[in-house]
Enzyme design. Structure first.
Site, PDB file in Angstrom:
ATOM      1  N   CYS A   1      42.795  38.896  12.403  1.00  0.00           N
ATOM      2  CA  CYS A   1      42.675  40.261  11.907  1.00  0.00           C
ATOM      3  C   CYS A   1      43.153  40.370  10.453  1.00  0.00           C
ATOM      4  O   CYS A   1      43.634  39.407   9.860  1.00  0.00           O
ATOM      5  CB  CYS A   1      43.492  41.198  12.793  1.00  0.00           C
ATOM      6  SG  CYS A   1      45.260  40.854  12.738  1.00  0.00           S
TER       7      CYS A   1
ATOM      8  N   ALA B   1      46.654  39.330   9.770  1.00  0.00           N
ATOM      9  CA  ALA B   1      46.773  37.873   9.684  1.00  0.00           C
ATOM     10  C   ALA B   1      46.361  37.393   8.296  1.00  0.00           C
ATOM     11  O   ALA B   1      46.952  36.456   7.751  1.00  0.00           O
ATOM     12  CB  ALA B   1      45.929  37.188  10.758  1.00  0.00           C
TER      13      ALA B   1
ATOM     14  N   HIS C   1      42.785  39.446   3.265  1.00  0.00           N
ATOM     15  CA  HIS C   1      42.976  38.741   1.989  1.00  0.00           C
ATOM     16  C   HIS C   1      42.707  39.702   0.833  1.00  0.00           C
ATOM     17  O   HIS C   1      43.470  39.775  -0.125  1.00  0.00           O
ATOM     18  CB  HIS C   1      41.996  37.563   1.842  1.00  0.00           C
ATOM     19  CG  HIS C   1      42.040  36.571   2.966  1.00  0.00           C
ATOM     20  ND1 HIS C   1      40.926  35.911   3.417  1.00  0.00           N
ATOM     21  CD2 HIS C   1      43.077  36.142   3.744  1.00  0.00           C
ATOM     22  CE1 HIS C   1      41.271  35.097   4.404  1.00  0.00           C
ATOM     23  NE2 HIS C   1      42.558  35.221   4.622  1.00  0.00           N
TER      24      HIS C   1
END
Lengths: 478, 475
Positions: free
Chosen positions: A60, A63, A193
């Site tokens: 996800c 993460a 990210h």
């Protein structure tokens, strides 16, 4: 031996046959057969929702933000803001090695969480967060700041972590960075990210200064190396020997102090394009700093990358770089001479995140191995554009490859090695197929740089040629 | 900001080992640091792995499921199957029913489960999805066939811990499947609880077989999470509790749970709803609690404890007296789940050890009382019990009042390193040692294993640190 394209197409067709029409239509867009000159997104569509109810390899946004981008920054305290689980599962499980005294200079071995309980869900957690940051500042006065990573409930209950960050950073005269990386955002780690990159842009970029007297024309930053098993140290060894000056490296063994001065460098060297292209682009737009992708897996790609990087600089660096290549080539040849005869012609299937399925192909090829499947968890179309060129025609390219498809492909392709993650490891080992974890280097590493290749070669050999595999079938059934 | 000097770093580090720091550390209320506690759905997934053909079906984002699968795989070094409804932003707005329907359909097509074991995540709890309605609507609309049971449990991550998730899921499965019949069988049910030591479950089965007691282990993952490598991957391994046995388990003679805190709801369900004789014993760690477990079995079944087991007991006691000198007076810091800690405390006291710190991130007052009663029974006034505390609290404790050894899951290794003392891995999770979970610490065999691990570690340290003159052959 070249891969038979028609055979690969039939295999893909066959594997997709299990699906009824609707999911079949969905999945066939994500699995294709490689042609070097084909457009990436023509081979596989990407960055779309996963099918519910299937074992997707994906994680996800949290993460992606906490686990990947921010987590390895060692001198800040990462607060997993929300219930207990997310912080617990991402505690020490990505092998981002870091130097520094734990608890003083390095907070990597820690798990900090606001541990939401029912009352926090009902009444909101902003006060708790504020209090938490105050308590942490008291207990860890040397921390260089705080990064607040939101878990799912935060975005659902309407907490204002940005306001808390603003207030606490003023009250405590420190940096507090809110990251809106709730796990339900986006379709995979990938959006995490991006969100983390944006928070670096908004809160960190340009906030430090490198003294003019310390600047050189060879100053570079390494971005997108997470120091799994010491990767960044192995990479820096090569880059430093080339004569370049690494001012900052993130986020593996990274520090916010270095992130603050990264805008002072002359070039950004980007290893993991997927997770840090956003911030690299921003440096380019705002400061005009060029960034260049490089690949430090295996001697062929390392040599290419060294020359590509050296070409950005003057003759001095270019000469130094050739000396580096000259120095290591015989060593690498010795590694290849030792392992290639044991690995020649072995077939590999890869499923990893957003970079390695294409980046590591060259390292396998240096050992005479053939990549027959390259699959990503969370790549985008630009990753697939880069992938088709790296792979042989006929190799299978897949996006968000689920466990069922992976197993069925393996039944048909009969790989000698599967290279993927912990969720997949024991599935394939039960099938008697050698396996290496390629997120964590299976508790080995580094795999980057010249030092890394020797370890990589040894690990692939021990995985494939372990005598233990001979005992899968009982002696009386052979 | 200037870089700290080495001296400044050392001073800060030293300050963290002081009483003053400990006081500050124990004052915190809003931040948890290094807790040995995971969330409910992880326990639900573990429990589900103990049932035949069952797919853990987690209603929420697939990121959660990736975490549970990773975490359990790292401990067992086994494949862990689980799916999610892969909810994203639109699920947060419109609810997760549509993904639930599609999830059932896709999962049935690919993985053909005999049962779905449905649990929730904090996301679906916060948005208030109604699992009962989703299951009923899925059945009405044909997404979920009538012959595939779909027990569901609410397992919010912001309540309790992994042990509660195990309990909630198990209660839901028994409640959904159990059908009360007319007659009562001779079989006794054994519920292991959240116990990730497959060796423990096997050990209990072995003893019951020796006693000739017909038994049924409910949520039996001792085979599914310790499956043979034979060249074939099975999504659903053999040896799990069958659905038929689960349906009938409510008609068995009695239920004994081997853990109390991870089976509260399940035991209450069996006793209250199904009117079964159901109780939890203390986890059979050490001689006393193993004796009590066997006596409980004997009392319920009328079977005597045979000489074979009495001899085993004798061998365990023999191993203890042979080795007790190495543990007597030694101080231990132990941490982990409450049931294991209660048992471990008892064992250490039996060996003359001092459980100086018993620290439980997911323990309650009842647990504290249980352990304090044990300490009192042995006249151990040095033992301290901490609930709702974490491993950073433990750090302060061992830095200000030293111990000789830590026993608990892998996360304790950072404290052990700081303290310069050995750390025996026990409980969940163990990520950094191999095969530990295959060796029982339950029952008499467990006494021998615990004694072996602890004592040999102490002896190894003597060997590793002694000078030539004291490097002796005899230990």
């Amino acid at each position: 031996m070249a891969i038979n394209i028609k055979e690969s197409e039939e295999i893909v067709e066959d594997v997709l046959n299990i699906y009824p029409e609707k999911p079949r239509k969905n999945r066939q867009e994500h699995i294709g057969v490689n042609k070097k000159d084909a457009c990436g997104s023509c081979v596989a569509k990407s960055n779309l929702k996963s099918l519910p109810g299937v074992m997707t390899p994906r994680g996800c946004a949290y993460a992606g933000s906490k686990g990947v981008v921010w987590g390895p920054v060692k001198d800040v305290i990462n607060i997993s803001h929300g219930p207990i689980g997310c912080g617990h599962y991402s505690w020490g499980t990505r092998r981002n090695l870091a130097n520094g005294v734990p608890g003083v200079e390095n907070f990597m071995p820690f798990q900090f969480t606001t541990d939401f309980r029912e009352r926090d869900i009902v009444f909101g957690g902003d006060k708790k967060l504020e209090q938490a940051i105050h308590e942490l500042k008291g207990l860890f006065p040397t921390t260089k700041g705080f990064v607040v990573e939101s878990e799912c409930p935060i975005g659902l209950i309407g907490d204002d972590i940005e306001a808390v960050a603003k207030k606490t950073s003023a009250d405590l005269n420190t940096t507090v960075i809110p990251v809106r990386c709730e796990g339900f955002r986006g379709v995979s780690q990938s959006l995490g990210h991006h969100i983390a990159n944006d928070s670096i842009r908004d809160y960190v970029v340009g906030t430090g200064k490198l003294d003019d007297s310390q600047k050189t024309k060879y100053d570079v930053a390494i971005l997108g190396d997470y120091n799994i098993g010491g990767d960044v140290w192995a990479s820096m060894k090569v880059i430093t020997e080339m004569g370049l000056n690494v001012i900052a490296h993130w986020s593996g063994d990274g520090s916010i102090e270095e992130m603050r001065i990264t805008h002072e460098v002359n070039y950004i060297l980007l290893h993991c394009y997927r997770s840090m292209n956003y911030i690299s682009n921003y440096y380019n737009e705002k400061y005009g700093i060029p960034w260049i992708e490089y690949n430090f897996f295996g001697p062929t790609k390392i040599k290419e990358s060294i020359r590509k990087i050296a070409a950005l600089f003057d003759e001095h660096i270019q000469e130094q770089s050739e000396k580096v290549i000259e120095k290591y080539e015989p060593k690498m040849q010795a590694v290849i001479d030792k392992y290639r005869p044991r690995l020649e012609g072995k077939k590999v299937m890869i499923l990893v995140g957003g970079l390695r399925p294409r980046h590591i192909v060259g390292a396998y090829e240096d050992l005479g191995m053939q990549v027959v499947t390259a699959a990503y968890e969370f790549a985008h179309s630009d990753d697939y554009e880069r992938t088709t060129k790296e792979l042989e025609d006929g190799a299978i390219v897949a996006d968000d490859l689920n466990e069922h498809e992976f197993i069925e492909l393996a039944h048909r392709l009969k790989p000698d090695l599967v290279a993927s993650g912990i969720k997949e490891k024991y599935v394939f080992q039960k099938m008697g197929i050698p396996f290496r974890q390629m997120h964590s280097w299976d508790y080995s590493g580094p795999y980057h740089g010249y030092d890394g290749f020797e370890i990589f070669a040894k690990d692939m050999d021990l995985a494939i040629n372990s005598p233990s595999w001979k005992f899968v079938k009982p002696s009386w059934k052979k | 900001m200037a870089k700290m000097t080495k001296e400044e770093v050392r001073q800060t580090k030293d300050w963290m080992k002081t009483e003053e720091y400990k006081e500050l550390n124990f004052k915190r209320k809003s931040i948890v640091i290094n807790p040995e506690r995971a969330c409910q759905p992880l326990g639900a997934v573990l429990c589900s792995a103990g049932f035949e053909g069952t797919m853990p079906f987690v209603h929420g984002s697939h990121g959660c499921v990736a975490y549970y699968r990773n975490n359990l795989s790292r401990h067992f070094r086994e494949p862990i199957a689980a799916v999610s409804t892969s909810l994203t932003e639109d699920g947060a707005v419109f609810g997760g029913q549509a993904n639930g329907f599609e999830g059932f359909k896709n999962c049935l097509n690919l993985y053909k489960p005999k049962m779905f074991a449905i649990s929730t995540t904090c996301m679906t709890e916060v948005i208030g999805d109604d699992l009962g309605a989703i299951v009923n609507n899925a059945r009405a609309k044909g997404f979920l066939p009538e012959d595939v049971p779909a027990p569901y449990a609410n397992t919010p991550s912001f309540v309790g811990s992994h042990i509660d998730g195990y309990d909630n899921m198990l209660a839901a499965i028994i409640d959904t499947l159990g059908v009360k019949g007319e007659s009562v069988s001779d079989v006794i049910n054994i519920i292991p609880g959240f116990d990730t030591t497959t060796g423990n479950i096997n050990e209990i089965k072995r003893l019951l077989t020796i006693m000739k007691v017909p038994y049924l282990v409910i949520a039996d993952y001792s085979n599914t999470l310790d499956s043979p490598l034979n060249g074939e991957y099975k999504l659903y391994n053999e040896g799990a509790t069958t659905l038929e046995d689960t349906k009938n388990c409510v008609n068995n003679k009695a239920t004994i749970a081997l853990q109390k805190f991870s089976t509260k709801k399940t035991i209450a369900l069996l006793a209250d709803k199904f009117k079964q004789e159901a109780k939890a014993v203390k986890s059979p760690v050490g001689i006393k609690f193993t004796d009590e477990f066997l006596m409980a079995v004997s009392e319920i079944t009328g079977k005597e404890i045979p000489k074979e087991i009495e001899d085993e007991r004798g061998r365990a006691v023999d191993s203890m007296t042979d080795a007790q000198q190495y543990i007597h007076g030694k101080k231990f810091a132990i941490f982990g789940d409450p049931d294991i800690l209660t048992g471990l405390t008892s064992y250490l006291l039996e060996m003359g050890g001092i459980p100086k710190y018993v620290l439980c991130s997911n323990g309650n007052e009842e647990f504290k009382n249980d352990v304090e009663a044990l300490l009192k029974e042995y006249g151990c006034d040095e033992g301290e019990v901490y609930i709702d505390k974490d491993l950073w609290h433990l750090h302060s404790l061992v830095m200000t009042g030293p111990v000789d050894m830590l026993i608990g899951p892998s996360h304790g290794k950072f404290v052990a390193r700081e303290a310069g003392v050995p750390h025996i891995r026990l409980g969940y999770p163990i990520f950094d040692r191999v095969n530990i979970h295959r060796y029982p610490f339950y029952a008499y065999s467990g006494v021998i294993n615990l004694t072996t691990w602890i004592v040999n570690k102490f002896i190894e340290i003597v060997d590793d640190t002694s000078d030539d003159a004291h490097f002796e052959l005899l230990r």
